[in-house]
Write a protein that holds these residues in place. Structure first.
Motif, PDB file in Angstrom:
ATOM      1  N   ALA A  12     -17.569  -6.265  -3.751  1.00 10.13           N
ATOM      2  CA  ALA A  12     -18.044  -5.187  -4.626  1.00 10.13           C
ATOM      3  C   ALA A  12     -17.520  -3.830  -4.150  1.00 10.13           C
ATOM      4  CB  ALA A  12     -19.566  -5.179  -4.652  1.00 10.13           C
ATOM      5  N   GLY A  13     -17.039  -3.046  -5.112  1.00  8.70           N
ATOM      6  CA  GLY A  13     -16.560  -1.711  -4.795  1.00  8.70           C
ATOM      7  C   GLY A  13     -15.141  -1.666  -4.260  1.00  8.70           C
ATOM      8  N   LEU A  14     -14.463  -2.795  -4.214  1.00 12.23           N
ATOM      9  CA  LEU A  14     -13.106  -2.861  -3.681  1.00 12.23           C
ATOM     10  C   LEU A  14     -12.107  -3.148  -4.793  1.00 12.23           C
ATOM     11  CD1 LEU A  14     -14.076  -4.857  -0.520  1.00 12.23           C
ATOM     12  CD2 LEU A  14     -12.930  -2.634  -0.480  1.00 12.23           C
ATOM     13  N   ASP A  15     -10.964  -2.480  -4.740  1.00 14.84           N
ATOM     14  CA  ASP A  15      -9.928  -2.659  -5.747  1.00 14.84           C
ATOM     15  C   ASP A  15      -9.204  -3.987  -5.558  1.00 14.84           C
ATOM     16  OD1 ASP A  15     -10.516  -0.158  -6.795  1.00 14.84           O
ATOM     17  OD2 ASP A  15      -9.006   0.866  -5.552  1.00 14.84           O
ATOM     18  N   ALA A  16      -8.620  -4.482  -6.645  1.00 14.63           N
ATOM     19  CA  ALA A  16      -7.927  -5.767  -6.591  1.00 14.63           C
ATOM     20  C   ALA A  16      -6.700  -5.730  -5.694  1.00 14.63           C
ATOM     21  CB  ALA A  16      -7.533  -6.204  -8.001  1.00 14.63           C
ATOM     22  N   ASP A  17      -6.121  -4.554  -5.482  1.00  9.47           N
ATOM     23  CA  ASP A  17      -4.919  -4.466  -4.660  1.00  9.47           C
ATOM     24  C   ASP A  17      -5.202  -4.167  -3.187  1.00  9.47           C
ATOM     25  OD1 ASP A  17      -5.749  -1.878  -4.962  1.00  9.47           O
ATOM     26  OD2 ASP A  17      -3.820  -1.088  -5.663  1.00  9.47           O
ATOM     27  N   GLU A  18      -6.476  -4.181  -2.798  1.00 11.78           N
ATOM     28  CA  GLU A  18      -6.803  -4.009  -1.383  1.00 11.78           C
ATOM     29  C   GLU A  18      -6.217  -5.175  -0.578  1.00 11.78           C
ATOM     30  OE1 GLU A  18      -8.076  -1.619   0.205  1.00 11.78           O
ATOM     31  OE2 GLU A  18      -9.423  -0.483  -1.099  1.00 11.78           O
ATOM     32  N   ARG A  19      -5.853  -4.882   0.669  1.00  5.83           N
ATOM     33  CA  ARG A  19      -5.279  -5.916   1.531  1.00  5.83           C
ATOM     34  C   ARG A  19      -6.169  -6.164   2.744  1.00  5.83           C
ATOM     35  NH1 ARG A  19      -0.053  -7.449   0.433  1.00  5.83           N
ATOM     36  NH2 ARG A  19       0.864  -6.341  -1.366  1.00  5.83           N
ATOM     37  N   TYR A  20      -6.169  -7.422   3.194  1.00  2.60           N
ATOM     38  CA  TYR A  20      -7.020  -7.858   4.295  1.00  2.60           C
ATOM     39  C   TYR A  20      -6.155  -8.571   5.328  1.00  2.60           C
ATOM     40  CZ  TYR A  20     -10.151  -6.945   0.451  1.00  2.60           C
ATOM     41  OH  TYR A  20     -10.776  -6.342  -0.616  1.00  2.60           O
ATOM     42  N   TYR A  21      -6.620  -8.559   6.567  1.00  2.77           N
ATOM     43  CA  TYR A  21      -5.787  -9.056   7.650  1.00  2.77           C
ATOM     44  C   TYR A  21      -6.061 -10.528   7.940  1.00  2.77           C
ATOM     45  CZ  TYR A  21      -3.101  -9.087  11.940  1.00  2.77           C
ATOM     46  OH  TYR A  21      -2.163  -9.374  12.895  1.00  2.77           O
TER      47      TYR A  21
END
Length: 213
Positions: free
Chosen positions: A137-146
């Protein structure tokens, strides 16, 4: 009464426990690293980390009675968050180098090798978040995770037919092939990636989890 949530990072010898401790403290949790049974059971949330081999993590977890603690917490609806191999061991079994190891069997399914040109999958990647996800929630679809892993869950088989029980929310990522990146299933949540190493996006994920405790 304080609104600060108590979170235990379960210390069974596997996982980036100090990174997890710092990340949780950053978002306002009262964090303790321990394998103490009473503290792990009493905490608002239990985080189960994990790095390395599936079989080694399961051996360490059982020796620390972590398998029993996770089961007891979940039977009482007490939140648990698994990270990386701490997610993988929640499934029925893992297969590494031809060796099959029983997991905690909270979810059906098998952890197996990633089929990709470059393994391990190491670095930043996007996630296709499940519809209605509370974790993302509150995060954009293009956010990246490690991510850092060579094994993953490739199929999701658990179906919920009871209309009064919310179906699990399963999020996916792709590295050579699609794999399960995160699951939200009642009190049990988990991520294949490392939110504690995922910058602001990871901090928001942890904030979202703590907000459900």
């Amino acid at each position: 009464m304080s609104d600060v949530k108590k979170v235990v990072v379960f210390d069974y010898g596997f996982g980036n426990i100090r990174s997890a401790e710092r990340a949780l403290a950053r978002v306002g949790a009262d964090v303790e690293i321990t394998r103490d049974y009473d503290k792990a059971m009493a905490a608002d949330g239990l985080l189960v980390p994990g790095v390395g081999a599936f079989a080694a993590c399961m051996k360490g977890l059982r020796e620390a009675r972590g398998d029993w603690i996770v089961g007891r917490r979940l039977s009482g609806g007490r939140p648990v968050l698994g990270i990386c191999v701490g997610m993988q061991i929640l499934f029925e079994r893992g297969i590494e180098h031809g060796e099959e190891t029983a997991g905690l069997d909270e979810w059906p399914g098998e952890v197996g090798p990633l089929k990709a040109d470059v393994v391990p999958h190491m670095g930043w990647n996007t996630v296709d978040a499940a519809a209605g996800s509370e974790l993302f929630a509150g995060l954009d679809a293009d956010e990246r995770y490690y991510f850092v892993h060579s094994y993953a869950v490739h199929d999701w088989t658990l179906e919920v037919t009871n209309p009064h029980i919310r179906a699990p929310r399963v999020s996916w990522a792709t590295h050579g092939e699609p794999f399960v990146a995160a699951v939200e299933n009642q009190a049990l949540w988990a991520t294949q990636f490392h939110p504690e190493k995922s910058g602001d996006a990871g901090a928001q994920l942890l904030t979202n989890w703590i907000g459900t405790l």
